[in-house]
Design an enzyme around this catalytic site. Structure first.
Site, mmCIF file in Angstrom:
data_model
loop_
_atom_site.group_PDB
_atom_site.id
_atom_site.type_symbol
_atom_site.label_atom_id
_atom_site.label_comp_id
_atom_site.label_asym_id
_atom_site.label_seq_id
_atom_site.Cartn_x
_atom_site.Cartn_y
_atom_site.Cartn_z
ATOM 1 N N HIS A 23 -6.718 -30.943 -84.045
ATOM 2 C CA HIS A 23 -7.567 -31.448 -85.127
ATOM 3 C C HIS A 23 -7.339 -30.658 -86.416
ATOM 4 O O HIS A 23 -8.240 -29.993 -86.948
ATOM 5 C CB HIS A 23 -9.045 -31.404 -84.737
ATOM 6 C CG HIS A 23 -9.865 -32.440 -85.465
ATOM 7 N ND1 HIS A 23 -10.945 -33.078 -84.899
ATOM 8 C CD2 HIS A 23 -9.764 -32.945 -86.717
ATOM 9 C CE1 HIS A 23 -11.467 -33.926 -85.774
ATOM 10 N NE2 HIS A 23 -10.769 -33.850 -86.898
ATOM 11 N N GLU A 51 -13.094 -33.010 -77.654
ATOM 12 C CA GLU A 51 -12.615 -31.762 -78.255
ATOM 13 C C GLU A 51 -13.601 -30.618 -77.998
ATOM 14 O O GLU A 51 -14.806 -30.826 -78.017
ATOM 15 C CB GLU A 51 -12.429 -31.959 -79.764
ATOM 16 C CG GLU A 51 -11.365 -32.985 -80.103
ATOM 17 C CD GLU A 51 -11.239 -33.254 -81.592
ATOM 18 O OE1 GLU A 51 -11.901 -32.552 -82.388
ATOM 19 O OE2 GLU A 51 -10.488 -34.160 -81.974
ATOM 20 N N ARG A 97 -10.661 -40.525 -84.837
ATOM 21 C CA ARG A 97 -11.474 -39.882 -83.809
ATOM 22 C C ARG A 97 -10.887 -40.261 -82.450
ATOM 23 O O ARG A 97 -10.433 -41.390 -82.247
ATOM 24 C CB ARG A 97 -12.935 -40.335 -83.890
ATOM 25 C CG ARG A 97 -13.709 -39.773 -85.072
ATOM 26 C CD ARG A 97 -13.935 -38.271 -84.939
ATOM 27 N NE ARG A 97 -14.784 -37.715 -85.974
ATOM 28 C CZ ARG A 97 -14.356 -37.198 -87.113
ATOM 29 N NH1 ARG A 97 -13.037 -37.213 -87.379
ATOM 30 N NH2 ARG A 97 -15.211 -36.691 -87.995
#
Length: 271
Positions: free
Chosen positions: A228, A210, A181
């Site tokens: 991602h 994000e 993360r």
């Protein structure tokens, strides 16, 4: 984001939330515990896809393949003096911060080159292969790493875990890979280390906010970034969906799913 407000607003008939993913930081687990709503995730289902994403980032950053492809597409062939900035994967030392399912799968892939594999977790992993060297002292591990790959969950105590101190404990010219993360790394400290050359590169699949990406990162041609992509395969998506549905099925049939998140397991022990 399943925050406390949303969870508190759920019907009293809701007893189980089956999160479709390994990381569940988007769900307020403590609000679930307060309401008596079980929460499960999908560990294992994401291991291979996320580990292969980390492997791509490792190879790309050591060999500067992302930069080279952009140079070719711009009609400029190879970047100048590239060989002085790149390294073979074979024989390098990979440090893994968090040897869970994803970290272990990545270790297996990297060991095949071979790379030397060292790791730090809260506890020594008892069933880790003998070629995985455990370091109780994280700074000692960092000092030996050519590449640091981060595989820790996002919790309150892991925000900015990889900060100035950890980054500067790495040897000059090291590389950081993050498929966990974005918020587990202090982004500003990482950028400073890229600016002054302490870090040779980073490979990032995750970012703190994000889908926004810090514009400063776009100024570094030598880093590799992905939007991602960790579990973006039809195979892993299916495995995740099946695992989530299995948890719901098991709860309805037996009263408990097998992937109850750790915070809930701890809460049950204290009841």
């Amino acid at each position: 984001m399943f925050d406390k407000e949303i969870i508190d607003g759920l019907s009293a008939s809701v007893k189980w939330i089956a999160h479709n993913g390994a990381g569940y930081d988007s769900v307020d687990v403590y609000a679930c515990i307060e309401r008596g709503i079980y929460l499960s995730n999908t560990p294992g289902a994401v291991d291979d896809a996320t580990a292969t994403t980390a492997l791509y980032l490792l190879i790309s950053t050591l060999r500067q393949f992302s930069l080279s492809e952009r140079s070719l597409r711009a009609g400029q062939w190879k970047p100048a003096d590239l060989s002085s900035k790149t390294h073979d994967v074979t024989g390098r030392t990979l440090a893994i911060l968090g040897l869970g399912g994803i970290g272990l799968r990545f270790a297996e892939l990297a060991h095949a080159f071979p790379m030397r594999i060292i790791y730090h977790s809260r506890h020594k992993v008892q069933d880790a292969p003998e070629w995985c060297e455990y370091f109780e002292n994280v700074d000692e591990m960092l000092g030996q790493a050519d590449v640091l790959s981060v595989h820790v969950p996002l919790r309150a105590d892991t925000v900015d875990l990889v900060g100035e101190k950890m980054i500067r404990a790495l040897k000059p010219g090291a590389i950081i890979i993050n498929t966990a993360r974005g918020k587990v790394i202090d982004e500003e400290a990482m950028i400073r280390a890229l600016q002054d050359g302490h870090l040779a590169s980073v490979g990032l699949d995750v970012f703190p906010n994000e889908p926004e990406v810090n514009p400063q990162l776009l100024k570094f041609p030598n880093i590799t970034m992905l939007p991602h992509m960790g579990t973006e395969t039809q195979d892993s998506q299916r495995k995740m969906e099946v695992r989530a549905l299995q948890n719901l099925r098991d709860y309805l049939i037996t009263g408990m799913g097998k992937d109850l998140v750790p915070e809930w397991k701890s809460a049950k022990k204290s009841l």
